[in-house]
Scaffold this motif. Structure first.
Motif, mmCIF file in Angstrom:
data_model
loop_
_atom_site.group_PDB
_atom_site.id
_atom_site.type_symbol
_atom_site.label_atom_id
_atom_site.label_comp_id
_atom_site.label_asym_id
_atom_site.label_seq_id
_atom_site.Cartn_x
_atom_site.Cartn_y
_atom_site.Cartn_z
ATOM 1 N N PHE A 141 3.876 -0.740 7.658
ATOM 2 C CA PHE A 141 4.100 -1.535 6.461
ATOM 3 C C PHE A 141 5.473 -1.245 5.842
ATOM 4 O O PHE A 141 6.084 -2.130 5.234
ATOM 5 C CB PHE A 141 2.988 -1.291 5.449
ATOM 6 N N ALA A 142 5.957 -0.018 5.998
ATOM 7 C CA ALA A 142 7.299 0.296 5.503
ATOM 8 C C ALA A 142 8.361 -0.483 6.279
ATOM 9 O O ALA A 142 9.331 -0.989 5.698
ATOM 10 C CB ALA A 142 7.558 1.796 5.604
ATOM 11 N N LEU A 331 -12.781 2.866 0.449
ATOM 12 C CA LEU A 331 -12.047 2.624 -0.794
ATOM 13 C C LEU A 331 -11.758 1.135 -0.937
ATOM 14 O O LEU A 331 -11.310 0.484 0.012
ATOM 15 C CB LEU A 331 -10.721 3.395 -0.787
ATOM 16 N N GLU A 332 -12.025 0.603 -2.118
ATOM 17 C CA GLU A 332 -11.777 -0.809 -2.397
ATOM 18 C C GLU A 332 -10.653 -0.915 -3.421
ATOM 19 O O GLU A 332 -10.707 -0.297 -4.491
ATOM 20 C CB GLU A 332 -13.044 -1.483 -2.924
ATOM 21 N N LEU A 333 -9.646 -1.705 -3.076
ATOM 22 C CA LEU A 333 -8.488 -1.895 -3.944
ATOM 23 C C LEU A 333 -8.394 -3.356 -4.361
ATOM 24 O O LEU A 333 -8.304 -4.245 -3.517
ATOM 25 C CB LEU A 333 -7.202 -1.477 -3.223
ATOM 26 N N ARG A 334 -8.432 -3.602 -5.644
ATOM 27 C CA ARG A 334 -8.247 -4.954 -6.191
ATOM 28 C C ARG A 334 -7.161 -4.860 -7.242
ATOM 29 O O ARG A 334 -7.340 -4.205 -8.283
ATOM 30 C CB ARG A 334 -9.542 -5.490 -6.792
ATOM 31 N N TYR A 344 3.337 0.958 -0.283
ATOM 32 C CA TYR A 344 3.159 1.994 -1.308
ATOM 33 C C TYR A 344 1.786 2.658 -1.185
ATOM 34 O O TYR A 344 1.685 3.889 -1.165
ATOM 35 C CB TYR A 344 3.323 1.388 -2.695
ATOM 36 N N VAL A 345 0.724 1.864 -1.090
ATOM 37 C CA VAL A 345 -0.629 2.414 -1.064
ATOM 38 C C VAL A 345 -0.823 3.292 0.172
ATOM 39 O O VAL A 345 -1.337 4.413 0.076
ATOM 40 C CB VAL A 345 -1.666 1.278 -1.089
ATOM 41 N N GLU A 389 -7.466 12.423 -6.607
ATOM 42 C CA GLU A 389 -6.028 12.433 -6.883
ATOM 43 C C GLU A 389 -5.386 11.108 -6.477
ATOM 44 O O GLU A 389 -4.511 10.578 -7.180
ATOM 45 C CB GLU A 389 -5.368 13.597 -6.150
ATOM 46 N N VAL A 390 -5.802 10.572 -5.318
ATOM 47 C CA VAL A 390 -5.264 9.289 -4.859
ATOM 48 C C VAL A 390 -5.636 8.171 -5.826
ATOM 49 O O VAL A 390 -4.804 7.314 -6.171
ATOM 50 C CB VAL A 390 -5.777 8.983 -3.436
#
Length: 446
Positions: A141-142, A331-334, A344-345, A389-390
């Protein structure tokens, strides 16, 4: 006005005469919604029906496939929602429409060339295959961010030390497909270096995102890459056997494993892509355990005829089942989408020694809705303190832990704690008995 060749017109006529008939009935069974598909036989039509059910998000609890070994067959599925309940009436109507659309024979394929079929604004498909390692997705992704490629959606699986990913990208500034030859070569070259996968490590193709079944393509990429042969032993046994029924000219494939969403799709998809035709079959779940049995032949009408072919079928089915048995914390990211979000993530994951085993990334409007399965760098369960922490770093309002284990989503509330041990492989001939009672299966859930 477009003109079609007479052979194409005849093909359209034949398809209209053999249009599949779909019935979705909520009144027959007290605990599940009944779905019946009657169709003319053609290679892949069973997979189309199962894919439509999977895409709609329903769980197939049990059912059977019955064929006259000629031109027609009937599929019967008992399905529930993710909580184990009957599908709501409104959703049942939507499911009927989805199945009818997936199996529709109402139109001939468009006559526009494939290169022109992807219109302006359609993303370009990037296929990635290589050796897995911690932080790999972060590097991918970077690179895409550095090359000003916007990610519309993506999906990645890891299995047997290998990784396969599908990433739909477009130009960051214009939103147009990336089709400039020099730019395509630059993107592919950079990603091949990251993947260390040789000439086939990364390739860009023109494809309509709506027409690509991402799960099926990921299975195909990992099969081509040979992950089935190199897979590590799994903690949970996936019992697959292939037997011969010489009297009827069938090979009988039996599967016994833990139930989970899309299990039936993964098995049928693998058999279809290996060029086998399913003539008869049964599938059933007991709590969180699933049993499946399929009577198959090759496309040329012959059964499996060698030990090497039998071993290949078993390896491919075991790998297909295990690929989606996601490990790690879900983990769910919205979050509101922005440039470089995935870079970044995944960098945050890498800096905290988390490894992504599975990922599904989707953009709808200005919102990014992503799911990640993460372990520590050694593949062990992640430290809860690290996860916390994340979450704090990315944002407690955006990132959360899904506490419910994904493989149990298809279990009914009453069966949630029951194990599947001792269910074993189906015995040869159990399908015949079930087909004799098929009318009863249609009328009841017993």
């Amino acid at each position: 006005m477009e003109r079609y060749h007479p052979s194409e017109v005849y093909e359209l006529f034949v398809r209209h005469m053999n249009t599949p008939r779909v019935v979705v009935d909520n009144g027959v069974c007290a605990t599940a919604t009944l779905v019946q598909v009657h169709s003319a036989r053609k290679h892949g039509v069973l997979l189309e029906a199962v894919a439509a059910l999977s895409d709609h998000g329903v769980c197939v609890r049990k059912g059977y496939i019955s064929s006259d070994d000629g031109r027609w067959f009937m599929d019967v599925f008992h399905v529930t929602d993710a909580a184990g309940r009957k599908v709501a009436d409104a959703d049942a109507d939507a499911l009927l429409a989805r199945l009818e659309s997936s199996l529709s024979a109402d139109a001939l394929p468009p006559r526009t060339p494939p290169s022109a079929a992807v219109g302006a604004g359609m993303p370009t498909l990037l296929e990635l295959v290589g050796a897995d390692r911690p932080g790999l997705l972060s590097e991918v992704f970077a690179v895409l961010r550095d090359l000003r490629c916007d990610i519309a959606n993506a999906r990645a699986w890891t299995h047997g030390g290998r990784v396969a990913a599908l990433v739909f990208v477009r130009d960051e500034e214009t939103g147009a497909p990336i089709d400039d030859a020099a730019r395509v070569r630059r993107v592919e070259s950079r990603l091949r270096h990251v993947l260390r996968g040789g000439a086939l490590g990364a390739r860009m193709v023109r494809a309509d995102a709506a027409a690509v079944n991402m799960d099926r393509r990921l299975h195909q990429l990992l099969n081509e890459d040979g992950d089935a042969e190199s897979r590590a032993d799994q903690a949970e046994a996936t019992a697959v056997a292939v037997q011969d029924w010489g009297e009827r000219g069938y090979s009988v494939v039996t599967v016994s494993c833990r139930d989970r969403p899309k299990l039936l799709f993964d098995v049928v998809c693998t058999l279809t892509d290996l060029d086998y035709v399913v003539y008869h079959g049964t599938f059933d779940t007991d709590g969180d355990h699933a049993q499946q049995e399929f009577y198959i032949r090759r496309l040329d009408g012959r059964p499996i005829c060698s030990a090497a072919e039998r071993r290949r079928v078993i390896q491919c089915l075991q790998a297909a089942i295990e690929r989606r048995a996601s490990e790690g914390v879900r983990l769910e990211l919205r979050i509101t989408d922005r440039r470089g979000l995935l870079a970044y993530v995944t960098r945050v994951f890498r800096e905290n020694s988390l490894s992504v085993t599975h990922a599904e990334m989707t953009t709808r409007g200005d919102m990014a809705m992503n799911v990640f399965h993460v372990t520590d760098a050694a593949g062990r369960p992640a430290d809860p303190k690290t996860i916390d922490e994340v979450i704090q770093r990315i944002g407690t309002e955006s990132l959360r832990v899904d506490e419910e284990r994904w493989p149990r989503l298809c279990s009914t509330e009453g069966d949630a704690g029951r194990g599947g041990g001792g269910a074993g492989i189906f015995s040869l001939g159990s399908l015949v008995m079930k087909n004799l009672a098929s009318l009863g299966l249609i009328r009841s859930c017993s």
